[in-house]
Design a protein around this motif. Structure first.
Motif, PDB file in Angstrom:
ATOM      1  N   LEU A 171       0.823  -1.209   0.000  1.00  0.00           N
ATOM      2  CA  LEU A 171       0.000   0.000   0.000  1.00  0.00           C
ATOM      3  C   LEU A 171       0.859   1.262   0.000  1.00  0.00           C
ATOM      4  N   GLU A 172       1.940   1.241   0.761  1.00  0.00           N
ATOM      5  CA  GLU A 172       2.837   2.403   0.795  1.00  0.00           C
ATOM      6  C   GLU A 172       3.488   2.636  -0.566  1.00  0.00           C
ATOM      7  N   ILE A 173       3.835   1.564  -1.247  1.00  0.00           N
ATOM      8  CA  ILE A 173       4.415   1.684  -2.591  1.00  0.00           C
ATOM      9  C   ILE A 173       3.395   2.293  -3.555  1.00  0.00           C
ATOM     10  N   LEU A 174       2.150   1.851  -3.454  1.00  0.00           N
ATOM     11  CA  LEU A 174       1.104   2.397  -4.324  1.00  0.00           C
ATOM     12  C   LEU A 174       0.864   3.869  -4.051  1.00  0.00           C
ATOM     13  N   ASP A 175       0.884   4.265  -2.774  1.00  0.00           N
ATOM     14  CA  ASP A 175       0.709   5.682  -2.429  1.00  0.00           C
ATOM     15  C   ASP A 175       1.850   6.524  -3.003  1.00  0.00           C
ATOM     16  N   ALA A 176       3.068   6.003  -2.887  1.00  0.00           N
ATOM     17  CA  ALA A 176       4.228   6.725  -3.419  1.00  0.00           C
ATOM     18  C   ALA A 176       4.145   6.822  -4.945  1.00  0.00           C
ATOM     19  N   ALA A 177       3.680   5.749  -5.569  1.00  0.00           N
ATOM     20  CA  ALA A 177       3.547   5.745  -7.029  1.00  0.00           C
ATOM     21  C   ALA A 177       2.521   6.769  -7.480  1.00  0.00           C
ATOM     22  N   GLN A 178       1.400   6.862  -6.750  1.00  0.00           N
ATOM     23  CA  GLN A 178       0.370   7.829  -7.115  1.00  0.00           C
ATOM     24  C   GLN A 178       0.867   9.257  -6.957  1.00  0.00           C
ATOM     25  N   ALA A 179       1.642   9.503  -5.904  1.00  0.00           N
ATOM     26  CA  ALA A 179       2.220  10.834  -5.711  1.00  0.00           C
ATOM     27  C   ALA A 179       3.173  11.175  -6.848  1.00  0.00           C
ATOM     28  N   ALA A 180       3.960  10.186  -7.281  1.00  0.00           N
ATOM     29  CA  ALA A 180       4.903  10.405  -8.387  1.00  0.00           C
ATOM     30  C   ALA A 180       4.156  10.676  -9.687  1.00  0.00           C
ATOM     31  N   VAL A 181       3.082   9.933  -9.906  1.00  0.00           N
ATOM     32  CA  VAL A 181       2.267  10.120 -11.110  1.00  0.00           C
ATOM     33  C   VAL A 181       1.698  11.525 -11.150  1.00  0.00           C
ATOM     34  N   ASP A 182       1.249  12.010 -10.005  1.00  0.00           N
ATOM     35  CA  ASP A 182       0.689  13.361  -9.943  1.00  0.00           C
ATOM     36  C   ASP A 182       1.727  14.415 -10.306  1.00  0.00           C
ATOM     37  N   GLN A 183       3.015  14.104 -10.096  1.00  0.00           N
ATOM     38  CA  GLN A 183       4.088  15.040 -10.420  1.00  0.00           C
ATOM     39  C   GLN A 183       4.573  14.897 -11.856  1.00  0.00           C
ATOM     40  N   ASN A 184       4.717  13.630 -12.309  1.00  0.00           N
ATOM     41  CA  ASN A 184       5.318  13.439 -13.637  1.00  0.00           C
ATOM     42  C   ASN A 184       4.312  13.260 -14.764  1.00  0.00           C
ATOM     43  N   GLY A 185       3.021  13.157 -14.419  1.00  0.00           N
ATOM     44  CA  GLY A 185       1.990  13.066 -15.448  1.00  0.00           C
ATOM     45  C   GLY A 185       1.881  11.726 -16.145  1.00  0.00           C
ATOM     46  N   GLU A 186       2.508  10.697 -15.588  1.00  0.00           N
ATOM     47  CA  GLU A 186       2.462   9.360 -16.203  1.00  0.00           C
ATOM     48  C   GLU A 186       1.175   8.650 -15.762  1.00  0.00           C
ATOM     49  N   HIS A 187       0.072   8.993 -16.385  1.00  0.00           N
ATOM     50  CA  HIS A 187      -1.240   8.522 -15.916  1.00  0.00           C
ATOM     51  C   HIS A 187      -1.746   7.269 -16.617  1.00  0.00           C
ATOM     52  N   TRP A 188      -0.969   6.665 -17.477  1.00  0.00           N
ATOM     53  CA  TRP A 188      -1.474   5.566 -18.285  1.00  0.00           C
ATOM     54  C   TRP A 188      -1.848   4.329 -17.469  1.00  0.00           C
ATOM     55  N   PHE A 189      -1.300   4.195 -16.241  1.00  0.00           N
ATOM     56  CA  PHE A 189      -1.549   2.995 -15.448  1.00  0.00           C
ATOM     57  C   PHE A 189      -2.396   3.284 -14.215  1.00  0.00           C
ATOM     58  N   ASP A 190      -3.034   4.436 -14.160  1.00  0.00           N
ATOM     59  CA  ASP A 190      -3.795   4.846 -12.973  1.00  0.00           C
ATOM     60  C   ASP A 190      -4.886   3.850 -12.588  1.00  0.00           C
ATOM     61  N   ALA A 191      -5.619   3.338 -13.566  1.00  0.00           N
ATOM     62  CA  ALA A 191      -6.735   2.443 -13.260  1.00  0.00           C
ATOM     63  C   ALA A 191      -6.253   1.189 -12.527  1.00  0.00           C
ATOM     64  N   GLU A 192      -5.143   0.640 -12.977  1.00  0.00           N
ATOM     65  CA  GLU A 192      -4.624  -0.570 -12.344  1.00  0.00           C
ATOM     66  C   GLU A 192      -4.068  -0.287 -10.949  1.00  0.00           C
ATOM     67  N   LEU A 193      -3.455   0.873 -10.763  1.00  0.00           N
ATOM     68  CA  LEU A 193      -2.970   1.240  -9.429  1.00  0.00           C
ATOM     69  C   LEU A 193      -4.131   1.341  -8.445  1.00  0.00           C
ATOM     70  N   LEU A 194      -5.224   1.955  -8.880  1.00  0.00           N
ATOM     71  CA  LEU A 194      -6.390   2.117  -8.008  1.00  0.00           C
ATOM     72  C   LEU A 194      -7.069   0.780  -7.726  1.00  0.00           C
ATOM     73  N   ARG A 195      -7.188  -0.056  -8.751  1.00  0.00           N
ATOM     74  CA  ARG A 195      -7.805  -1.371  -8.542  1.00  0.00           C
ATOM     75  C   ARG A 195      -6.992  -2.186  -7.543  1.00  0.00           C
ATOM     76  N   LEU A 196      -5.668  -2.193  -7.716  1.00  0.00           N
ATOM     77  CA  LEU A 196      -4.827  -2.965  -6.807  1.00  0.00           C
ATOM     78  C   LEU A 196      -4.900  -2.403  -5.393  1.00  0.00           C
ATOM     79  N   LYS A 197      -4.970  -1.086  -5.264  1.00  0.00           N
ATOM     80  CA  LYS A 197      -5.096  -0.523  -3.921  1.00  0.00           C
ATOM     81  C   LYS A 197      -6.379  -1.003  -3.259  1.00  0.00           C
ATOM     82  N   GLY A 198      -7.467  -1.046  -4.015  1.00  0.00           N
ATOM     83  CA  GLY A 198      -8.710  -1.586  -3.478  1.00  0.00           C
ATOM     84  C   GLY A 198      -8.542  -3.034  -3.030  1.00  0.00           C
ATOM     85  N   GLU A 199      -7.878  -3.837  -3.842  1.00  0.00           N
ATOM     86  CA  GLU A 199      -7.661  -5.246  -3.508  1.00  0.00           C
ATOM     87  C   GLU A 199      -6.859  -5.396  -2.215  1.00  0.00           C
TER      88      GLU A 199
END
Length: 199
Positions: free
Chosen positions: A88-116
């Motif tokens: 979960l901490e890795i996913l949170d860090a990844a989302q923060a990085a995405v918000d900075q670098n604009g690499e949004h292509w994998f957002d749906a999978e990050l959110l689904r996995l966080k839910g899981e």
């Protein structure tokens, strides 16, 4: 496609070819995907170690491509060895990085996995559902049908456990019906098996 045997075969071939030609970046990629396939097949500790070595080598080279995807694989690996909070901490860090670098292509999978992972940790169903719904919304916006299917399968399973099978069936049948081929792939086979239990 969750074809882990074939993934390992291709990763080994990639590692050999990349090594022969001195393309060390691709050797790192081969390690990452081989490790991910290993822990998905039950070799959790060894697979995670291999994946982490590949990510470490990649970072040492200064390469920053596909960071959200590699974070996703890392989080799955830690979950496979029972370290859900680390995932979960890795996913949170990844989302923060995405918000900075604009690499949004994998957002749906990050959110689904966080839910899981939250569900595995015993989080309330409504919070987990919110992550699945966000994943579906993003996948819809990107026209990423396979990721929409994956998140809808998870949402449908959650609803089924709550006794909401009718709603789960309607939601899952709508996205499953979009597909016209690939019904032997693991994702579509899983969706069909779930639909059969929801009838």
């Amino acid at each position: 496609h969750r074809e882990f045997v074939q993934t390992r075969i291709q990763a080994a071939a990639l590692a050999r070819l990349a090594s022969e030609h001195g393309y060390h970046l691709m050797v790192s990629h081969a390690l990452i995907y081989d490790g991910a396939a290993m822990f998905e097949q039950g070799e959790s500790e060894a697979g995670l170690a291999r994946l982490l070595q590949g990510i470490s080598d990649l970072r040492a080279s200064g390469n920053t491509m596909a960071q959200s995807h590699f974070a996703y694989l890392q989080a799955r690996g830690y979950a496979a060895v029972g370290q859900i909070q680390v995932g979960l901490e890795i996913l949170d860090a990844a989302q923060a990085a995405v918000d900075q670098n604009g690499e949004h292509w994998f957002d749906a999978e990050l959110l689904r996995l966080k839910g899981e992972l939250l569900l595995m940790q015993g989080e309330a169903a409504e919070i987990v559902q919110d992550y699945y719904e966000k994943a579906i919304t993003i996948a819809l916006g990107q026209q990423a049908k396979m990721w929409e299917l994956r998140a809808t399968v998870r949402l449908s399973k959650l609803w089924q456990a709550q006794g909401r099978s009718d709603g789960a069936y309607a939601r899952l049948a709508a996205i499953y019906g979009w597909f016209t081929e690939g019904f032997d792939t693991p994702d579509l086979a899983e969706a069909k098996a779930l639909l059969d239990t929801l009838v």
